[in-house]
Design an enzyme around this catalytic site. Structure first.
Site, mmCIF file in Angstrom:
data_model
loop_
_atom_site.group_PDB
_atom_site.id
_atom_site.type_symbol
_atom_site.label_atom_id
_atom_site.label_comp_id
_atom_site.label_asym_id
_atom_site.label_seq_id
_atom_site.Cartn_x
_atom_site.Cartn_y
_atom_site.Cartn_z
ATOM 1 N N HIS A 79 16.821 13.873 -1.291
ATOM 2 C CA HIS A 79 15.651 13.000 -1.345
ATOM 3 C C HIS A 79 14.401 13.737 -0.860
ATOM 4 O O HIS A 79 14.486 14.811 -0.272
ATOM 5 C CB HIS A 79 15.859 11.744 -0.485
ATOM 6 C CG HIS A 79 16.737 10.714 -1.115
ATOM 7 N ND1 HIS A 79 18.108 10.744 -0.999
ATOM 8 C CD2 HIS A 79 16.453 9.624 -1.884
ATOM 9 C CE1 HIS A 79 18.629 9.714 -1.654
ATOM 10 N NE2 HIS A 79 17.649 9.022 -2.195
ATOM 11 N N GLU A 101 0.278 -6.098 3.711
ATOM 12 C CA GLU A 101 0.125 -4.721 4.181
ATOM 13 C C GLU A 101 -0.601 -4.739 5.510
ATOM 14 O O GLU A 101 -1.453 -5.595 5.753
ATOM 15 C CB GLU A 101 -0.653 -3.886 3.160
ATOM 16 C CG GLU A 101 -0.733 -2.393 3.464
ATOM 17 C CD GLU A 101 0.625 -1.750 3.688
ATOM 18 O OE1 GLU A 101 1.064 -1.776 4.867
ATOM 19 O OE2 GLU A 101 1.236 -1.256 2.724
ATOM 20 N N GLY A 133 0.797 -1.224 0.000
ATOM 21 C CA GLY A 133 0.000 0.000 0.000
ATOM 22 C C GLY A 133 0.825 1.267 0.000
ATOM 23 O O GLY A 133 0.283 2.371 -0.128
ATOM 24 N N LYS A 187 11.569 10.610 3.497
ATOM 25 C CA LYS A 187 12.623 9.611 3.709
ATOM 26 C C LYS A 187 13.080 9.629 5.160
ATOM 27 O O LYS A 187 13.363 10.684 5.720
ATOM 28 C CB LYS A 187 13.808 9.873 2.772
ATOM 29 C CG LYS A 187 14.868 8.777 2.828
ATOM 30 C CD LYS A 187 15.832 8.876 1.672
ATOM 31 C CE LYS A 187 16.904 7.789 1.735
ATOM 32 N NZ LYS A 187 16.343 6.422 1.698
ATOM 33 N N THR A 236 22.317 4.627 -0.377
ATOM 34 C CA THR A 236 23.120 4.783 -1.593
ATOM 35 C C THR A 236 24.315 5.692 -1.350
ATOM 36 O O THR A 236 25.436 5.410 -1.792
ATOM 37 C CB THR A 236 22.253 5.352 -2.727
ATOM 38 O OG1 THR A 236 21.159 4.465 -2.967
ATOM 39 C CG2 THR A 236 23.056 5.525 -4.003
#
Length: 259
Positions: free
Chosen positions: A149, A35, A11, A153, A160
């Protein structure tokens, strides 16, 4: 051969993207989604089993590959469940502690497990070429990084960014824990040579931008990767699921193994 796929967190933003792309992929079958209660609205139209936990699905789907972009604790829990049932697991979650990574590696001895902090092919090619760039430039060039980002987040710096920084440190034969600088403020003196600055920006709906800087005498090199949509990561995860379905346990697989 069609690969059966179970999507965790179906979801959410990433989960929604993955489920849509799995359904559109002629080599995959969406076998189930997981979910939590309160976020399952609309999932019934997917035409697969909908559950609140992975354990509800795995006994009846031992050959399915699970795709998980959830949270560190949840991903480790799901890895344990997959290890018990012998199901493959593709993880795109970031923010793991060293202890959690070790536990994933233990699970990978019992069932195929694939983990990549970034599923983008472009980022993983970047990880291949950065060491050569750093080595050719030599020690005169300072190394810095900025990552950007969206405002939802949760981890910072991104997984990364940390992997890119590890790559830079390895090329210089440095220990990242010693040379990483995540914050500069006040009168801090001259920049040490053995340092990698890692700065974070959060805002808006930016999917992901990572820029590595090599700053030398009289010139600057910038290498940037921009992800324009979550489909980039979803495509990598689906590719990994197909690849993992053909592999055996024995190690924690990464994008380097697949590429």
């Amino acid at each position: 051969m069609s690969v059966s796929v179970i999507v965790m967190g179906a979801g959410g933003r990433m989960g929604t993207t993955i489920t849509g792309m799995v359904r559109a992929d002629g080599e995959c079958r969406l076998a189930g989604v997981v979910e939590r209660e309160g976020r399952r609205e609309g999932l019934e139209h997917l035409g697969c089993q909908v559950a609140g936990t992975l354990e509800e699905l795995l006994p009846g789907m031992p050959d399915a590959v699970v795709i998980d972009f959830t949270a560190p604790e949840a991903s480790v829990h799901n890895a344990r469940a997959c290890a018990r049932h012998g199901s493959g697991l593709v993880i795109g979650t970031t923010g793991f502690t060293e202890e959690q990574k070790a536990e994933l590696a233990d699970c990978a001895l019992q069932t195929p497990v694939f983990w990549a902090p970034n599923m983008s092919v472009g980022v993983n090619v970047l990880l291949k070429i950065l060491p050569q760039l750093v080595t050719l430039l030599g020690e005169q060039y300072d190394l810095e990084m900025v990552e950007l980002h969206h405002n939802k987040k949760k981890d910072s710096p991104s997984g990364t960014a940390l992997r890119l920084a590890e790559c830079l440190a390895e090329a210089r034969k440095w220990d990242l824990d010693t040379v990483a600088n995540y914050h500069r403020e006040g009168i801090i003196g001259e920049r040490p040579h053995e340092e990698i600055g890692i700065q974070t920006i959060r805002g808006g709906d930016v999917v992901g931008v990572h820029t590595v800087y090599a700053l030398g005498p009289g010139e600057r090199i910038e290498v940037t990767h921009q992800a324009h949509s979550r489909e980039t990561f979803a495509a990598g995860a689906i590719r990994a699921a197909k690849w993992l379905a053909q592999n055996r346990p024995g190690k924690l697989y990464t994008m380097s193994d697949m590429l």
